[in-house]
Design an enzyme around this catalytic site. Structure first.
Site, PDB file in Angstrom:
ATOM      1  CE1 TYR A 143       5.433   9.059  -6.174  1.00  0.00           C
ATOM      2  CE2 TYR A 143       3.285   9.724  -5.349  1.00  0.00           C
ATOM      3  CZ  TYR A 143       4.177   8.728  -5.700  1.00  0.00           C
ATOM      4  OH  TYR A 143       3.827   7.408  -5.591  1.00  0.00           O
ATOM      5  CG  ASP A 237      -0.492  15.067 -10.688  1.00  0.00           C
ATOM      6  OD1 ASP A 237      -1.662  14.941 -10.248  1.00  0.00           O
ATOM      7  OD2 ASP A 237       0.428  14.284 -10.418  1.00  0.00           O
ATOM      8  CE  LYS A 265      -3.097  12.571  -2.872  1.00  0.00           C
ATOM      9  NZ  LYS A 265      -2.423  11.869  -1.820  1.00  0.00           N
TER      10      LYS A 265
HETATM   11  N1  PLP Z   1      -0.046  12.873  -8.217  1.00  0.00           N
HETATM   12  C1  PLP Z   1       0.057  13.622  -7.118  1.00  0.00           C
HETATM   13  C2  PLP Z   1       0.229  15.094  -7.229  1.00  0.00           C
HETATM   14  C3  PLP Z   1       0.016  13.018  -5.868  1.00  0.00           C
HETATM   15  O1  PLP Z   1       0.135  13.764  -4.769  1.00  0.00           O
HETATM   16  C4  PLP Z   1      -0.130  11.612  -5.791  1.00  0.00           C
HETATM   17  C5  PLP Z   1      -0.150  10.943  -4.483  1.00  0.00           C
HETATM   18  O2  PLP Z   1       0.058  11.495  -3.455  1.00  0.00           O
HETATM   19  C6  PLP Z   1      -0.240  10.881  -6.972  1.00  0.00           C
HETATM   20  C7  PLP Z   1      -0.198  11.539  -8.173  1.00  0.00           C
HETATM   21  C8  PLP Z   1      -0.417   9.409  -6.926  1.00  0.00           C
HETATM   22  O3  PLP Z   1      -1.686   9.099  -6.432  1.00  0.00           O
HETATM   23  P1  PLP Z   1      -1.994   7.667  -5.772  1.00  0.00           P
HETATM   24  O4  PLP Z   1      -1.207   7.598  -4.517  1.00  0.00           O
HETATM   25  O5  PLP Z   1      -3.483   7.686  -5.580  1.00  0.00           O
HETATM   26  O6  PLP Z   1      -1.579   6.647  -6.773  1.00  0.00           O
END
Ligand code: PLP
Length: 426
Positions: A143, A237, A265
């Site tokens: 994700y 990511d 985060k």
């Molecule tokens: N990338 C990863 C690996 C994530 O775990 C998340 C959210 O959990 C995101 C991107 C998206 O981040 P946000 O919820 O701050 O938009």
């Protein structure tokens, strides 16, 4: 006692779709009412009915020091008093950027945004702008936020063109997203044979959005080599794993390096922050230095920067935190495993730094399809029973757990004791 939460949930549903501002919070995959939270304190969450929970979610990762850490709180309060936002540069942004880039010898510059979604969306635009290509490779079960081109059905496992996994996303926007199976090198190779227009691979090197499923070393090596051979960029990511899996995130635990890293985060310590970072050369393509456009009214918000800055400084001053957090994570999942084994329940467990995961299944899953074969009913019951006993686990088997520094061995012992009771009745 959940009466107040029930009422709050009902009222919320009248004015907020599904009563929540992010779907996972609605507890759909485990059922029941989500507790409405009144406050957090150290390792604990307190709901509006006064129930207390040992919190293994920690706002889905950001709170590595638990709730209401005094240093972070003080920095935020001091910054708030000087103004909430200026829409103009502040030195705090430079300080936090330094804290991030000095951790990586291949990363020189960072741009701050306000969420992980924005970080990844911008990183992909940058990769496309740098390479002049349109296609991106994404893996099933990873994700990367909810931007259009990344909301792609996790379906076939073959290197097909992705189809949108949400109404409202035009197929035209996802046709450049090539979907491959996680940890499947042949599939990835085929993808590069099928397209000569690949701008980047985007991957969670430690997947945390299909439960905890780490990429194998060989797979990450294949990602790196294929990108190098074909002139594509590799994006890690690390929105979740950054400053979580280790002080240098997944980078600290795997042998490959990415061209672009995304963060979120932990670097915001609970405030809305995201970031993407790369070498000087790659980042020079970004506006205003270059022509790839990206912007944000609240990007680099001073209060958020102040929170992140204290958090990263504390982590760097105490790097042993990561071993301690992993030891606690291991203690917990080993305890869960023992409790499961005693009751003839198949449970697979794993940890990466302060991230942990467990699956109700016979064999450790290595990709999204295998995660789908786990026992979801058993998980839902486990979740519900643990919640009743005051233990707040992520409300889906597709999520991971997060350890924070305030969780003690005694609290873990209580949790393991409760898990023993629960496994008996699963
Ligand atoms: N990338 C990863 C690996 C994530 O775990 C998340 C959210 O959990 C995101 C991107 C998206 O981040 P946000 O919820 O701050 O938009």
């Amino acid at each position: 006692m959940f009466e107040k939460s029930l009422k709050a949930y009902e009222e919320a549903q009248n004015v907020i779709p599904g009563g929540v501002d992010s779907p996972v919070r609605a507890f759909k995959s485990v059922g029941g009412t989500p507790p409405f939270i009144e406050k957090g304190e150290g390792s604990y969450l307190y709901d509006v009915d006064g129930n207390r929970y040992l919190d293994f979610v920690q706002s889905w990762g950001p709170l590595i020091f638990g709730h209401c850490d005094k240093d972070i709180e003080n920095a935020v309060l001091a910054t708030v008093k000087k103004g909430l936002s200026f829409g103009a540069p502040t030195e705090l942004e430079t300080y936090l950027a330094h804290e991030i880039v000095e951790m990586y010898d291949h990363i020189d510059k960072v741009r701050f945004v306000s969420s992980g979604t924005e970080a990844v969306m911008s990183a992909i635009r940058l990769a496309r702008g740098v390479t002049g290509r349109d296609d991106i490779v994404k893996f099933e079960g990873c994700y990367h936020g909810h931007s259009d081109s990344l909301l792609v059905q996790a379906g076939s496992g073959l290197a097909t063109f992705g189809s949108p996994s949400s109404p409202g996303v035009p197929a035209d926007l996802t046709k450049h997203t090539l979907l491959c199976e996680y940890n499947n090198i042949e599939n990835l190779k085929q993808c590069f044979k099928d397209s000569n227009n690949i701008a980047c691979i985007i991957i969670e090197p430690i997947a945390g959005n299909m439960g905890l499923v780490p990429a194998s070393d060989a797979f990450l090596q294949a990602c790196r080599e294929l990108c190098d051979q074909h002139g594509a960029l590799l994006i890690f990511d690390e929105v979740m794993s950054g400053f979580r899996a280790s002080l240098t995130g997944a980078h600290g635990l795997v042998s490959q390096k990415a061209d672009i890293i995304t963060f979120g985060k932990v670097i915001g310590a609970g405030m809305p922050v995201g970031a993407f970072a790369a070498s000087k050369k790659i980042m020079s393509h970004l506006s205003p230095e270059g022509t790839v456009y990206q912007a944000g009214t609240l990007s680099g918000n001073p209060v958020a920067m102040a929170a992140g800055l204290v958090s990263l400084k504390k982590l760097k001053a105490n790097p042993e935190i990561y071993q301690a957090l992993e030891a606690k994570a291991k203690k917990l999942v080993n305890g869960l495993k023992d409790a499961a084994t005693k009751n003839n329940i198949a449970l697979q467990i794993g940890t990466r730094g302060s991230m942990f995961g467990f699956f109700f299944c016979e064999k450790e899953p290595t990709n999204f399809k295998e995660v789908g074969l786990c026992n979801f009913e058993q998980f839902a019951k486990f979740h519900h029973e643990m919640l009743k006993r005051g233990f707040y686990f992520a409300c889906s088997q597709y999520e991971v757990g997060f350890m924070c520094t305030t969780i003690t061995d005694e609290q873990l012992d209580e949790c393991i004791k409760a898990a023993n009771e629960v496994m008996e009745i699963l």
